[in-house]
Design a protein around this motif. Structure first.
Motif, PDB file in Angstrom:
ATOM      1  N   ARG A  43     -37.839 -21.719  12.106  1.00 49.21           N
ATOM      2  CA  ARG A  43     -36.625 -22.230  12.772  1.00 49.21           C
ATOM      3  C   ARG A  43     -36.256 -23.612  12.245  1.00 49.21           C
ATOM      4  NH1 ARG A  43     -38.881 -20.554  17.720  1.00 49.21           N
ATOM      5  NH2 ARG A  43     -39.294 -22.743  18.202  1.00 49.21           N
ATOM      6  N   PHE A  44     -37.272 -24.454  12.078  1.00 49.64           N
ATOM      7  CA  PHE A  44     -37.017 -25.801  11.563  1.00 49.64           C
ATOM      8  C   PHE A  44     -36.449 -25.737  10.149  1.00 49.64           C
ATOM      9  CE2 PHE A  44     -38.429 -29.510   9.143  1.00 49.64           C
ATOM     10  CZ  PHE A  44     -37.782 -30.504   9.855  1.00 49.64           C
ATOM     11  N   ALA A  46     -34.811 -23.339   8.819  1.00 54.06           N
ATOM     12  CA  ALA A  46     -33.457 -22.788   8.882  1.00 54.06           C
ATOM     13  C   ALA A  46     -32.461 -23.840   9.344  1.00 54.06           C
ATOM     14  CB  ALA A  46     -33.425 -21.580   9.828  1.00 54.06           C
ATOM     15  N   ARG A  47     -32.885 -24.773  10.190  1.00 52.84           N
ATOM     16  CA  ARG A  47     -31.984 -25.794  10.727  1.00 52.84           C
ATOM     17  C   ARG A  47     -32.037 -27.108   9.957  1.00 52.84           C
ATOM     18  NH1 ARG A  47     -32.562 -27.461  16.236  1.00 52.84           N
ATOM     19  NH2 ARG A  47     -30.510 -28.318  15.873  1.00 52.84           N
ATOM     20  N   ARG A  48     -32.870 -27.181   8.931  1.00 61.57           N
ATOM     21  CA  ARG A  48     -33.045 -28.440   8.207  1.00 61.57           C
ATOM     22  C   ARG A  48     -31.716 -28.986   7.691  1.00 61.57           C
ATOM     23  NH1 ARG A  48     -37.405 -28.423   3.716  1.00 61.57           N
ATOM     24  NH2 ARG A  48     -38.540 -27.743   5.524  1.00 61.57           N
ATOM     25  N   GLU A  50     -28.760 -28.361   8.774  1.00 57.04           N
ATOM     26  CA  GLU A  50     -27.952 -28.741   9.937  1.00 57.04           C
ATOM     27  C   GLU A  50     -28.412 -30.085  10.507  1.00 57.04           C
ATOM     28  OE1 GLU A  50     -27.468 -27.151  14.495  1.00 57.04           O
ATOM     29  OE2 GLU A  50     -27.832 -25.668  12.931  1.00 57.04           O
ATOM     30  N   LEU A  51     -29.705 -30.313  10.515  1.00 50.21           N
ATOM     31  CA  LEU A  51     -30.242 -31.571  11.032  1.00 50.21           C
ATOM     32  C   LEU A  51     -29.937 -32.742  10.095  1.00 50.21           C
ATOM     33  CD1 LEU A  51     -33.730 -30.293  12.253  1.00 50.21           C
ATOM     34  CD2 LEU A  51     -31.812 -30.989  13.689  1.00 50.21           C
TER      35      LEU A  51
END
Length: 105
Positions: A43-44, A46-48, A50-51
């Motif tokens: 999840r992290f 995948a969202r890197r 975005e973050l």
């Protein structure tokens, strides 16, 4: 005496069964925890992007501001140098004419 020995052997067998069951449960808990960590990492990952996006946008904004400021300063310096060059050119031309018109100067 055989009765007591038999009970001890049965207790030992039950204790070993409890130990074995605890070992299986321990391994299941470890496997579950590892799976949870893998899921969280996925999840992290995948969202890197975005973050990171807000930080990158802010950095690009600051870089654009810095480039604009440097360009402005460069333009001002360039105008100043051109004015200085034009003034020196005028002074040089006037000095050259003065020398041509009156070589004694």
């Amino acid at each position: 005496m055989d009765d007591q020995l038999q009970r001890l052997l049965e207790a030992e067998a039950r204790a070993q069964a409890v130990i074995d069951a605890a070992g299986v449960e321990r391994q299941r808990i470890i496997d579950d925890a590892l799976e949870a960590v893998r899921t969280a990492e996925a999840r992290f990952d995948a969202r890197r992007a975005e973050l990171r996006a807000p930080y990158l946008n802010e950095a690009h904004g600051r870089a654009d501001q810095a480039v604009a400021e440097i360009s402005r300063k460069y333009g001002e310096r360039q105008r100043s140098l051109r004015e200085l060059a034009a003034r020196h050119e005028t002074e040089a031309v006037n000095a050259a004419f003065a020398l041509l018109l009156d070589p004694s100067v």
